[in-house]
Design an enzyme around this catalytic site. Structure first.
Site, PDB file in Angstrom:
ATOM      1  CB  THR A   1     -21.305   7.582  13.615  1.00 43.15           C
ATOM      2  OG1 THR A   1     -20.639   8.788  14.033  1.00 43.15           O
ATOM      3  CG2 THR A   1     -20.427   6.869  12.595  1.00 43.15           C
TER       4      THR A   1
ATOM      5  CD1 TRP B   1     -18.223   2.587  23.534  1.00 43.12           C
ATOM      6  CD2 TRP B   1     -16.290   3.199  24.474  1.00 43.12           C
ATOM      7  NE1 TRP B   1     -17.555   3.375  22.634  1.00 43.12           N
ATOM      8  CE2 TRP B   1     -16.368   3.772  23.185  1.00 43.12           C
ATOM      9  CE3 TRP B   1     -15.166   3.457  25.247  1.00 43.12           C
ATOM     10  CZ2 TRP B   1     -15.364   4.571  22.652  1.00 43.12           C
ATOM     11  CZ3 TRP B   1     -14.169   4.247  24.721  1.00 43.12           C
ATOM     12  CH2 TRP B   1     -14.265   4.783  23.438  1.00 43.12           C
TER      13      TRP B   1
ATOM     14  NE  ARG C   1     -21.472   7.546  18.684  1.00 47.55           N
ATOM     15  CZ  ARG C   1     -20.700   7.806  17.633  1.00 47.55           C
ATOM     16  NH1 ARG C   1     -21.103   8.677  16.721  1.00 47.55           N
ATOM     17  NH2 ARG C   1     -19.535   7.219  17.492  1.00 47.55           N
TER      18      ARG C   1
ATOM     19  CG  ASN D   1      -9.889  14.590  14.898  1.00 44.71           C
ATOM     20  OD1 ASN D   1     -10.943  13.983  15.013  1.00 44.71           O
ATOM     21  ND2 ASN D   1      -9.118  14.487  13.824  1.00 44.71           N
TER      22      ASN D   1
ATOM     23  CB  SER E   1     -18.530  10.880  11.034  1.00 46.15           C
ATOM     24  OG  SER E   1     -19.443  10.813  12.098  1.00 46.15           O
ATOM     25  N   GLY E   2     -15.942  12.137   9.798  1.00 51.13           N
ATOM     26  CA  GLY E   2     -14.954  12.030   8.735  1.00 51.13           C
ATOM     27  C   GLY E   2     -13.673  12.797   8.967  1.00 51.13           C
ATOM     28  N   GLY E   3     -13.415  13.220  10.208  1.00 51.47           N
ATOM     29  CA  GLY E   3     -12.202  13.978  10.481  1.00 51.47           C
ATOM     30  C   GLY E   3     -10.928  13.223  10.172  1.00 51.47           C
ATOM     31  CD  GLU E   4     -10.636  10.429  12.743  1.00 51.69           C
ATOM     32  OE1 GLU E   4     -10.124  11.266  13.504  1.00 51.69           O
ATOM     33  OE2 GLU E   4     -11.868  10.270  12.638  1.00 51.69           O
TER      34      GLU E   4
ATOM     35  CG  ASP F   1     -12.519  13.795  18.098  1.00 48.75           C
ATOM     36  OD1 ASP F   1     -13.272  13.674  17.129  1.00 48.75           O
ATOM     37  OD2 ASP F   1     -11.312  13.501  18.070  1.00 48.75           O
TER      38      ASP F   1
ATOM     39  CG  ASP G   1      -8.189  11.629  17.853  1.00 47.15           C
ATOM     40  OD1 ASP G   1      -8.865  12.450  17.226  1.00 47.15           O
ATOM     41  OD2 ASP G   1      -8.575  10.470  18.063  1.00 47.15           O
TER      42      ASP G   1
ATOM     43  NE  ARG H   1     -11.662  11.493  22.114  1.00 46.42           N
ATOM     44  CZ  ARG H   1     -11.744  11.140  20.832  1.00 46.42           C
ATOM     45  NH1 ARG H   1     -12.920  10.938  20.275  1.00 46.42           N
ATOM     46  NH2 ARG H   1     -10.666  10.987  20.103  1.00 46.42           N
TER      47      ARG H   1
END
Length: 608
Positions: free
Chosen positions: A183, A502, A139, A285, A198-201, A329, A327, A354
């Protein structure tokens, strides 16, 4: 056996989404970093334009009266065919931009229509790509103190000499082997660089960190969950809605050691108020997406933090979606405006979450002033409780029909609005002080959500849900671009779009607002009425953020096109299963009929 098979199938689908990505595989002075000022100089030194995250420019050479004459004047191919989120910077006579993975940085000569002055190509292990959620996006860069700051995909923060492109220092901010990636852009504040993760998933424990701008040394780190000292909160001084949060506020809201896999990543945008000396950002999340595996409010995921940039200590925090089941966020930008509210001047923070609610808070105290739906289809909650005497003050009032936990594991909860992409995702809004309105790119999608039990393994997806996305019943459009009144909590005008909007918005003193579409159009609308004034089809779908700058007395508008991101993951990664990309492939299946992959910067201006 059927349920177990479905869980394995859903996990394989999410993994296939991620692993398919892997297969594709004269600078200003340091003082300007203290208060980025594109309004005064025509430069653009950080992604939001200024610390307030308002994406507004006082340039008015291009205006609502002459916008019809706008033309592309030069372009530049980045050489990368993935989602191009973020936008370029302009400092002096040089433009800087970064590509998606492998995160190539270019310095372009504005005196010679984008001739490459230097190029920085980092050496990154390609194994980082399979653990990047939602495309290989970046970004954007930031500038301060003669340095360009790059937040690489592998979570390495790099400071480059803005004149030469040589690396000055680098710092490791995360471990991709655990699923920790990057990101987001960074925010330079005083002598520090603020950076999230990043990496909540992947079940990581996320943090916001500050590094010394000159040496790259870690100054402080604040986790989103865990013991008070590691979160940099004071149980007696840090408040939520005017009350001290008390000791062990996070630990008490998780079952056992689940907080260690808690997520809460800060992968969105950060703003800064120099007068209050506070930074503001949101957390994402909780892990997993299956809410039954993490009883409690799961603090402080899904929250807005106000922190001291020198120490990291939190002044206040507000959790918008306790015990998230969808989810949603909370990482979208925090916009800072000084504006009247209920007839009194207030220092406001406005946030389009969100979860479909737009929040207006007092940014000095964290007092919640307003929370209203900015998409009329939002149905998972009826309202945010605004009665300060109620024990539920500030909490969403849930609708059981759309509760994924109440309906149980391996049960499909249907018709939830918004979808997990939210009524708006990270694509940033703009604010114009001339109109007093916020300009918001939105999604208009609902979903079916099936949670299932998932086992944690480091470096593997820790999701636990299968999703299907689609427009609201009886509707065809999946997006809109709206103008919002944050004092009254209402939509002023709304321009429907076939697909989600987007891209980031840009407002200017010319009373023009710009945004891009997933089909690839750069659009300009009247700031007061929303009337379409201009559009131009760029080579690929736009998920980047429109910006403007002045060079040698001429105003320019620039945008990166290159379809991708979560909404465009099907095209970007060549996916076809409608459940892949957490349902986005099916939700945007028609997009392939309107655009194709690309990676192009297009610069516009009025005729000489």
């Amino acid at each position: 056996m059927a349920r177990r098979s479905n869980r394995r199938k859903a996990l394989r689908k999410f993994r296939s989404w991620l692993f398919a990505i892997a297969a594709l595989a004269t600078p200003a002075s340091a003082s300007e970093a203290d208060r980025p000022a594109p309004k005064k100089t025509g430069q653009w030194t950080i992604q939001a334009g200024d610390f307030a995250n308002n994406r507004y420019s006082a340039l008015d050479q291009i205006n609502s009266g002459n916008i019809g004459q706008l033309r592309p004047v030069w372009s530049f191919s980045t050489g990368v065919l993935r989602g191009h989120e973020g936008g370029p910077l302009v400092i002096g006579d040089v433009m800087y931009l970064v590509t998606p993975f492998p995160n190539i940085v270019y310095a372009l000569d504005l005196n010679n229509e984008g001739r490459i002055l230097w190029k920085y190509e980092p050496k990154q292990d390609a194994n980082v790509v399979p653990v990047m959620c939602c495309d290989t996006v970046n970004r954007g860069l930031a500038f301060a103190d003669g340095k360009i700051f790059l937040n690489q995909a592998d979570a390495k923060l790099v400071a480059l000499d803005a004149r030469t492109g040589k690396a000055i220092w680098s710092a490791v901010n995360g471990d991709p082997a655990k699923g920790e990636t990057a990101t987001a852009t960074v925010l330079p504040v005083k002598d520090k660089v603020i950076v999230g993760l990043s990496g909540g998933e992947f079940g990581i424990r996320c943090h916001m960190s500050a590094y010394d701008m000159n040496s790259g040394a870690l100054v402080w780190r604040a986790y989103a969950a865990g013991p008070d000292e590691s979160m940099l909160v004071d149980p007696k001084q840090t408040t939520q809605l005017g009350k001290a949060i008390g000791p062990d506020s996070s630990l008490k809201s998780w079952q056992g050691d689940q907080w260690k896999l808690g997520g809460g990543c800060a992968w969105g945008w950060t703003s800064y108020d120099p007068d209050a000396d506070l930074i503001y950002y949101g957390t994402g999340n909780p892990s997993t997406w299956n809410p039954s595996q993490r009883p409690g409010d799961n603090k402080w995921s899904m929250s807005i933090f106000a922190r001291n940039p020198d120490t990291g200590m939190a002044k206040w925090v507000y959790q918008m979606t306790p015990h998230d089941e969808w989810d949603y966020d909370g990482v979208n930008e925090m916009q800072l405006v000084d504006q009247a509210f209920d007839g009194k001047p207030r220092k406001l923070l406005v946030h389009f979450d969100r979860n479909g609610f737009a929040y207006t808070l007092d940014r000095m105290t964290g007092e919640l002033l307003l929370a209203e739906k900015y998409d009329p289809t939002v149905n998972w909650a009826t309202k945010i409780e605004m009665d300060k005497a109620s024990p539920n003050y500030g909490r969403p009032q849930l609708v059981k029909q759309y509760s994924t936990e109440a309906n149980g594991e391996d049960v499909v909860t249907k018709g939830i609005c918004p979808a997990s992409l939210g009524s708006k995702d990270e694509q940033p809004s703009a604010f114009s002080p001339r109109t007093g309105l916020f300009y918001v790119p939105t999604n208009h999608l609902c979903m079916d959500y099936e949670p299932f039990r998932v086992h944690y393994e480091p470096g593997l997806p820790y999701v636990g849900a299968t999703l299907s996305l689609y427009p609201p019943p009886g509707e065809k459009n999946t997006g809109a671009f709206i103008a919002w009144d944050a004092a009254k909590g209402r939509i002023v005008w709304s321009d429907p779009e076939q697909f989600s909007v987007w891209s980031g918005a840009l407002a200017t003193a010319g009373d023009v607002v710009f945004y891009g579409t997933l089909e690839g159009y750069l659009k300009a609308v009247d700031a007061r009425t929303g009337q379409l004034l201009y559009k131009f089809k760029t080579p690929s779908g736009i998920v980047g953020n429109v910006m403007t700058y002045a060079h040698k007395g001429r105003q320019y508008v620039a945008v990166l096109s290159g379809v991708g991101g979560w909404a465009g993951i099907g095209l970007a990664a060549g996916l076809t299963d409608p459940h892949d990309g957490a349902g986005a492939v099916g939700g945007y299946a028609a997009l392939s009929k309107y655009t194709a992959l690309g990676g192009v910067l297009t610069v516009f201006a009025l005729p000489d």
